[in-house]
Design an enzyme around this catalytic site. Structure first.
Site, PDB file in Angstrom:
ATOM      1  N   SER A 177       0.817  -1.223   0.000  1.00  0.00           N
ATOM      2  CA  SER A 177       0.000   0.000   0.000  1.00  0.00           C
ATOM      3  C   SER A 177       0.850   1.272   0.000  1.00  0.00           C
ATOM      4  O   SER A 177       1.853   1.369   0.712  1.00  0.00           O
ATOM      5  CB  SER A 177      -0.912   0.012   1.233  1.00  0.00           C
ATOM      6  OG  SER A 177      -1.557   1.260   1.319  1.00  0.00           O
ATOM      7  N   SER A 185      -0.499   4.057   0.993  1.00  0.00           N
ATOM      8  CA  SER A 185      -1.137   4.958   1.953  1.00  0.00           C
ATOM      9  C   SER A 185      -0.188   5.463   3.052  1.00  0.00           C
ATOM     10  O   SER A 185      -0.229   6.646   3.385  1.00  0.00           O
ATOM     11  CB  SER A 185      -2.365   4.291   2.575  1.00  0.00           C
ATOM     12  OG  SER A 185      -3.351   4.138   1.583  1.00  0.00           O
ATOM     13  N   LYS A 241     -13.683  -3.764   2.448  1.00  0.00           N
ATOM     14  CA  LYS A 241     -14.500  -2.545   2.453  1.00  0.00           C
ATOM     15  C   LYS A 241     -15.986  -2.811   2.746  1.00  0.00           C
ATOM     16  O   LYS A 241     -16.631  -2.012   3.408  1.00  0.00           O
ATOM     17  CB  LYS A 241     -14.374  -1.811   1.104  1.00  0.00           C
ATOM     18  CG  LYS A 241     -13.013  -1.152   0.905  1.00  0.00           C
ATOM     19  CD  LYS A 241     -13.000  -0.365  -0.402  1.00  0.00           C
ATOM     20  CE  LYS A 241     -11.617   0.181  -0.700  1.00  0.00           C
ATOM     21  NZ  LYS A 241     -11.575   0.983  -1.928  1.00  0.00           N
ATOM     22  N   VAL A 253     -23.978  -7.900 -17.322  1.00  0.00           N
ATOM     23  CA  VAL A 253     -24.902  -6.772 -17.540  1.00  0.00           C
ATOM     24  C   VAL A 253     -25.801  -6.539 -16.334  1.00  0.00           C
ATOM     25  O   VAL A 253     -26.100  -5.384 -15.983  1.00  0.00           O
ATOM     26  CB  VAL A 253     -25.780  -7.028 -18.793  1.00  0.00           C
ATOM     27  CG1 VAL A 253     -26.632  -5.818 -19.105  1.00  0.00           C
ATOM     28  CG2 VAL A 253     -24.907  -7.369 -19.975  1.00  0.00           C
TER      29      VAL A 253
HETATM   30  P1  NDP Z   1     -14.396  -5.411  -8.149  1.00  0.00           P
HETATM   31  O1  NDP Z   1     -13.767  -6.752  -8.057  1.00  0.00           O
HETATM   32  O2  NDP Z   1     -15.454  -5.026  -7.186  1.00  0.00           O
HETATM   33  O3  NDP Z   1     -15.043  -5.245  -9.639  1.00  0.00           O
HETATM   34  C1  NDP Z   1     -14.317  -5.620 -10.760  1.00  0.00           C
HETATM   35  C2  NDP Z   1     -15.002  -5.101 -12.011  1.00  0.00           C
HETATM   36  O4  NDP Z   1     -14.145  -5.326 -13.119  1.00  0.00           O
HETATM   37  C3  NDP Z   1     -16.322  -5.784 -12.335  1.00  0.00           C
HETATM   38  O5  NDP Z   1     -17.194  -4.856 -12.936  1.00  0.00           O
HETATM   39  C4  NDP Z   1     -15.880  -6.868 -13.332  1.00  0.00           C
HETATM   40  O6  NDP Z   1     -16.900  -7.287 -14.209  1.00  0.00           O
HETATM   41  C5  NDP Z   1     -14.841  -6.094 -14.097  1.00  0.00           C
HETATM   42  N1  NDP Z   1     -13.869  -6.944 -14.802  1.00  0.00           N
HETATM   43  C6  NDP Z   1     -12.863  -7.674 -14.273  1.00  0.00           C
HETATM   44  N2  NDP Z   1     -12.137  -8.267 -15.232  1.00  0.00           N
HETATM   45  C7  NDP Z   1     -12.710  -7.917 -16.415  1.00  0.00           C
HETATM   46  C8  NDP Z   1     -12.421  -8.201 -17.772  1.00  0.00           C
HETATM   47  N3  NDP Z   1     -11.400  -9.008 -18.137  1.00  0.00           N
HETATM   48  N4  NDP Z   1     -13.203  -7.645 -18.731  1.00  0.00           N
HETATM   49  C9  NDP Z   1     -14.208  -6.837 -18.394  1.00  0.00           C
HETATM   50  N5  NDP Z   1     -14.550  -6.525 -17.126  1.00  0.00           N
HETATM   51  C10 NDP Z   1     -13.805  -7.053 -16.142  1.00  0.00           C
HETATM   52  O7  NDP Z   1     -13.174  -4.377  -8.150  1.00  0.00           O
HETATM   53  P2  NDP Z   1     -13.188  -2.869  -7.664  1.00  0.00           P
HETATM   54  O8  NDP Z   1     -14.440  -2.260  -8.166  1.00  0.00           O
HETATM   55  O9  NDP Z   1     -12.891  -2.807  -6.217  1.00  0.00           O
HETATM   56  O10 NDP Z   1     -11.909  -2.251  -8.405  1.00  0.00           O
HETATM   57  C11 NDP Z   1     -11.939  -1.943  -9.802  1.00  0.00           C
HETATM   58  C12 NDP Z   1     -10.671  -1.191 -10.185  1.00  0.00           C
HETATM   59  O11 NDP Z   1     -10.620   0.077  -9.542  1.00  0.00           O
HETATM   60  C13 NDP Z   1      -9.370  -1.901  -9.815  1.00  0.00           C
HETATM   61  O12 NDP Z   1      -8.472  -1.757 -10.898  1.00  0.00           O
HETATM   62  C14 NDP Z   1      -8.866  -1.117  -8.615  1.00  0.00           C
HETATM   63  O13 NDP Z   1      -7.458  -1.173  -8.528  1.00  0.00           O
HETATM   64  C15 NDP Z   1      -9.342   0.276  -8.979  1.00  0.00           C
HETATM   65  N6  NDP Z   1      -9.488   1.165  -7.791  1.00  0.00           N
HETATM   66  C16 NDP Z   1      -8.714   2.294  -7.753  1.00  0.00           C
HETATM   67  C17 NDP Z   1      -8.807   3.163  -6.697  1.00  0.00           C
HETATM   68  C18 NDP Z   1      -7.936   4.376  -6.662  1.00  0.00           C
HETATM   69  O14 NDP Z   1      -7.877   5.061  -5.627  1.00  0.00           O
HETATM   70  N7  NDP Z   1      -7.280   4.708  -7.750  1.00  0.00           N
HETATM   71  C19 NDP Z   1      -9.749   2.934  -5.567  1.00  0.00           C
HETATM   72  C20 NDP Z   1     -10.530   1.722  -5.729  1.00  0.00           C
HETATM   73  C21 NDP Z   1     -10.391   0.875  -6.798  1.00  0.00           C
HETATM   74  P3  NDP Z   1     -17.924  -8.478 -13.786  1.00  0.00           P
HETATM   75  O15 NDP Z   1     -18.922  -7.844 -12.872  1.00  0.00           O
HETATM   76  O16 NDP Z   1     -18.492  -8.929 -15.067  1.00  0.00           O
HETATM   77  O17 NDP Z   1     -17.075  -9.526 -13.112  1.00  0.00           O
END
Ligand code: NDP
Length: 271
Positions: A14, A16, A66, A155
């Site tokens: 991290s 942070s 979270k 979706v």
């Molecule tokens: P989640 O695991 O909750 O969600 C993942 C999402 O990515 C889902 O919508 C999933 O789709 C989609 N996904 C994963 N792999 C694929 C793929 N190959 N093709 C298409 N869609 C895909 O993760 P988070 O929402 O917690 O995190 C998402 C991103 O945000 C991460 O990269 C994380 O590092 C980043 N992040 C950055 C922060 C920052 O401060 N910069 C803070 C928080 C997060 P499906 O539902 O179909 O599985």
């Protein structure tokens, strides 16, 4: 000295502690911030023992805790309530565990302030419908964009989010196959970039020259931003600024003073 930590598993990577260390030095605040790795089945007991020590004042929460943090809180901010996830914990004067979610204000501050891009009246496409996207929807809709379209590989998850937030702005869902139209801003909130993958959407969405924001960050361009840049995006931004801005918001909640984020961003980029 007051103590703070980021709790997660794994958490040793991290940034942070570095960010909050920079903020504390800038504002001459006497505090210590470290990482706290909780066992995957031991989040609640780790939080309880942390706050049992009176000099321990606050926790940031990261993957995968979270949602568990949200459940544990006795008091939640409105944005945390809607996000369904908590990334900032502290005790109030009555000793109640309070939770907030600063991810959404983090991305909005980065786009609006650091990059000087207004979201009002803009057409925004959000790719992904996981925890991070749910966390940023309310602050983005508060900016009163003309329209927010959410699309997701699964979706039904995009449809559920559009339904959940429909009273807060002009929001609808689409499948990957159906996305079309000209967007001003495209936000990638999928975790696909983490594994070097691209979501299965048409590169035509970049043809009108949108600003593209990938919530992920790394040295150099993320795979999504590289693709967007090669396909016509007018500007690409990664999520490092979001990370620093959400930390600044957490710092302000805990300490009552808001750090400036410019220096921290420059330092982290250089590292
Ligand atoms: P989640 O695991 O909750 O969600 C993942 C999402 O990515 C889902 O919508 C999933 O789709 C989609 N996904 C994963 N792999 C694929 C793929 N190959 N093709 C298409 N869609 C895909 O993760 P988070 O929402 O917690 O995190 C998402 C991103 O945000 C991460 O990269 C994380 O590092 C980043 N992040 C950055 C922060 C920052 O401060 N910069 C803070 C928080 C997060 P499906 O539902 O179909 O599985």
């Amino acid at each position: 000295m007051d103590h703070y930590a980021v709790i997660g598993n794994p958490v040793s990577h991290s940034k942070s502690p570095r960010i909050h260390g920079l903020f504390a030095a800038q504002l001459k605040q006497d505090l210590d911030y470290c990482t706290l790795e909780a066992p995957l089945d031991g989040f609640i007991s780790s939080v309880k023992s942390f706050f049992a020590e009176s000099s321990n004042k606050g926790l940031n929460v990261t993957v995968p805790f979270k949602e568990e943090a949200w459940d544990l809180c006795e008091v939640r901010s409105e944005r945390a309530e809607l996000a369904g996830a908590v990334n900032t914990l502290y005790l109030n004067d009555d000793g109640q565990l309070c939770g907030d979610n600063t991810d959404g204000v983090g991305i909005v501050a980065d786009i609006k302030i650091n990059h000087d891009i207004a979201l009002k009246d803009k057409k925004i496409l959000i790719v992904g419908a996981g925890g991070a996207v749910r966390g940023v929807l309310q602050p983005i809709l508060k900016e009163m964009p003309a329209e927010v379209v959410i699309c997701n590989r699964t979706v039904a998850k995009a449809e559920a989010l559009a339904e959940l937030f429909k009273t807060r702005g002009n929001i609808r869902s689409q499948s990957f196959e159906d996305i079309c139209g000209d967007f001003d801003v495209i936000i990638n909130g999928t975790s696909a970039s983490l594994s070097g993958e691209l979501p299965a959407i048409s590169q035509d969405i970049f043809a009108s020259g949108p600003v593209v924001y990938d919530m992920m960050y790394r040295q150099g361009l993320t795979v999504f931003n590289q693709w967007a840049q090669d396909s016509g995006a007018s500007k690409v931004i990664d999520g490092l600024g979001m990370l620093v801005e959400q930390a600044a918001e957490a710092f302000a909640i805990w300490r009552g003073v808001r750090p400036s984020t410019d220096e921290a961003l420059v330092s982290l980029r250089a590292e």
